[in-house]
Design an enzyme around this catalytic site. Structure first.
Site, PDB file in Angstrom:
ATOM      1  CG  ASN A   8      -1.706   1.219   1.431  1.00  0.00           C
ATOM      2  OD1 ASN A   8      -1.817   2.038   0.520  1.00  0.00           O
ATOM      3  ND2 ASN A   8      -2.288   1.372   2.612  1.00  0.00           N
ATOM      4  CD1 TRP A   9       3.641   1.173  -2.783  1.00  0.00           C
ATOM      5  CD2 TRP A   9       3.683   2.356  -4.690  1.00  0.00           C
ATOM      6  NE1 TRP A   9       4.451   0.513  -3.673  1.00  0.00           N
ATOM      7  CE2 TRP A   9       4.495   1.217  -4.845  1.00  0.00           C
ATOM      8  CE3 TRP A   9       3.558   3.233  -5.756  1.00  0.00           C
ATOM      9  CZ2 TRP A   9       5.183   0.939  -6.034  1.00  0.00           C
ATOM     10  CZ3 TRP A   9       4.230   2.968  -6.946  1.00  0.00           C
ATOM     11  CH2 TRP A   9       5.043   1.833  -7.073  1.00  0.00           C
ATOM     12  CE  LYS A  10      -0.061   3.292   4.775  1.00  0.00           C
ATOM     13  NZ  LYS A  10       0.020   3.418   6.212  1.00  0.00           N
ATOM     14  CG  HIS A  95      -5.773   1.980   5.459  1.00  0.00           C
ATOM     15  ND1 HIS A  95      -5.344   2.898   6.379  1.00  0.00           N
ATOM     16  CD2 HIS A  95      -4.740   1.140   5.241  1.00  0.00           C
ATOM     17  CE1 HIS A  95      -4.088   2.625   6.700  1.00  0.00           C
ATOM     18  NE2 HIS A  95      -3.699   1.556   6.033  1.00  0.00           N
ATOM     19  CD  GLU A  97      -2.802   5.529   6.898  1.00  0.00           C
ATOM     20  OE1 GLU A  97      -2.811   5.557   5.647  1.00  0.00           O
ATOM     21  OE2 GLU A  97      -1.851   5.067   7.556  1.00  0.00           O
ATOM     22  CD  GLU A 162      -3.367  -2.504   7.568  1.00  0.00           C
ATOM     23  OE1 GLU A 162      -2.235  -2.682   7.097  1.00  0.00           O
ATOM     24  OE2 GLU A 162      -4.052  -1.519   7.295  1.00  0.00           O
ATOM     25  N   GLY A 168       2.570   2.328  10.729  1.00  0.00           N
ATOM     26  CA  GLY A 168       3.508   3.423  10.528  1.00  0.00           C
ATOM     27  C   GLY A 168       4.277   3.817  11.777  1.00  0.00           C
ATOM     28  CB  SER A 200       5.307  -1.692  11.960  1.00  0.00           C
ATOM     29  OG  SER A 200       4.922  -0.357  12.214  1.00  0.00           O
ATOM     30  N   GLY A 221       2.805  -1.172   4.288  1.00  0.00           N
ATOM     31  CA  GLY A 221       2.785   0.235   3.916  1.00  0.00           C
ATOM     32  C   GLY A 221       4.179   0.725   3.590  1.00  0.00           C
ATOM     33  N   GLY A 222       4.812   1.393   4.552  1.00  0.00           N
ATOM     34  CA  GLY A 222       6.112   2.029   4.336  1.00  0.00           C
ATOM     35  C   GLY A 222       7.145   1.170   3.618  1.00  0.00           C
TER      36      GLY A 222
HETATM   37  P1  PGA Z   1       2.876   0.340   7.609  1.00  0.00           P
HETATM   38  O1  PGA Z   1       1.407   0.550   6.993  1.00  0.00           O
HETATM   39  O2  PGA Z   1       3.399  -0.953   7.035  1.00  0.00           O
HETATM   40  O3  PGA Z   1       3.650   1.536   7.129  1.00  0.00           O
HETATM   41  O4  PGA Z   1       2.729   0.276   9.079  1.00  0.00           O
HETATM   42  C1  PGA Z   1       0.519  -0.536   6.846  1.00  0.00           C
HETATM   43  C2  PGA Z   1      -0.774  -0.044   6.279  1.00  0.00           C
HETATM   44  O5  PGA Z   1      -1.211   1.055   6.619  1.00  0.00           O
HETATM   45  O6  PGA Z   1      -1.414  -0.732   5.466  1.00  0.00           O
END
Ligand code: PGA
Length: 238
Positions: A8-10, A95, A97, A162, A168, A200, A221-222
């Protein structure tokens, strides 16, 4: 069950990132990963430019959100049928976010039903915040969130657990907490739906997480922005 590794590149990415699926394929060639499904979810603007590159690299494209209607006066929104026209196969929904921006379980379930109807796969995200975790009610909270976020669906979706406090932050849930939560989720959704862990995940912890019973893949994500790291995470799936 085949493992599913999702990046997930956000809100990260620029035109030069279009080459990343090809870079991933050079690091971890598709002939060596026939046992895995790899998905990259870039910002919507990059989707059309990535379609051919992803096909050549045997990587599937996902979106990070969609609307549940086909078209109309919904400024800023993208419909599932539009995503489908550009080769999208998966859609991340709910998600944390996006939930923090006001998305409700009801909206998530309407979107998930629409995505399944269009023969794409929703990746429905659930997870508790730190307050709920500390109160000892995480299992109950997530159970209820699942039931209302996938209301009306019995199959055709992927679930991603999650914990919000792990996204993050560099803090991952303990292996024991992941195991307990995934057993709880499995009891609710039955044996056939894939359950991913996210929060993470990185090249160092991926092997241990991917070995936990009922973890059928990871949502990254990251660490999915770096193709070397993302390939190492995928390799950790065995
Ligand atoms: P993260 O994000 O790996 O940067 O913690 C995961 C996500 O939000 O899907």
């Amino acid at each position: 069950m085949r493992k599913l590794i999702v990046g997930n590149w956000k809100m990260n990415g620029k035109p030069s990132c279009l080459a990343k699926p090809q870079n991933f394929d050079e690091i971890y060639p598709s002939q060596d990963r026939g046992h895995l499904d790899i998905v990259i979810c870039p910002p919507s603007l990059l989707i059309s430019g990535m379609e051919d590159i992803c096909t050549n690299a045997n990587i599937q494209i996902g979106a990070q959100n969609c609307h549940y209607l086909d078209k109309g006066a919904y400024t800023g929104e993208i419909s599932v049928t539009m995503l489908k026209d550009f080769g999208v196969k998966f859609v991340i929904l709910g998600h944390s976010e996006r939930r923090a921006m006001g998305e409700t379980d009801k909206e998530v379930s309407l979107k998930a039903i629409k995505v399944v109807k269009e023969n794409l796969t929703p990746i429905v995200c659930v997870g508790e915040n730190l307050e709920v975790r500390k109160s000892g009610h995480a299992l109950k909270f997530v159970s209820e969130q699942i039931k209302s976020s996938i209301a009306g669906l019995s199959k055709g979706y992927v679930l991603a657990y999650e914990p919000i406090w792990a996204i993050g932050t560099g803090v991952t849930a303990s292996i024991d907490d992941i195991r307990k939560m995934h057993i709880n989720i499995r009891e609710i959704i039955g044996p056939d739906v894939k359950v991913l862990y996210g929060g993470s995940v990185n090249k160092k912890n991926a092997t241990e997480i991917l070995q936990v019973e009922n973890v059928n893949g990871v949502l990254v994500g990251g660490a999915s922005l770096d193709m070397i790291d993302f390939a190492l995470i995928a390799k950790a799936a065995g």
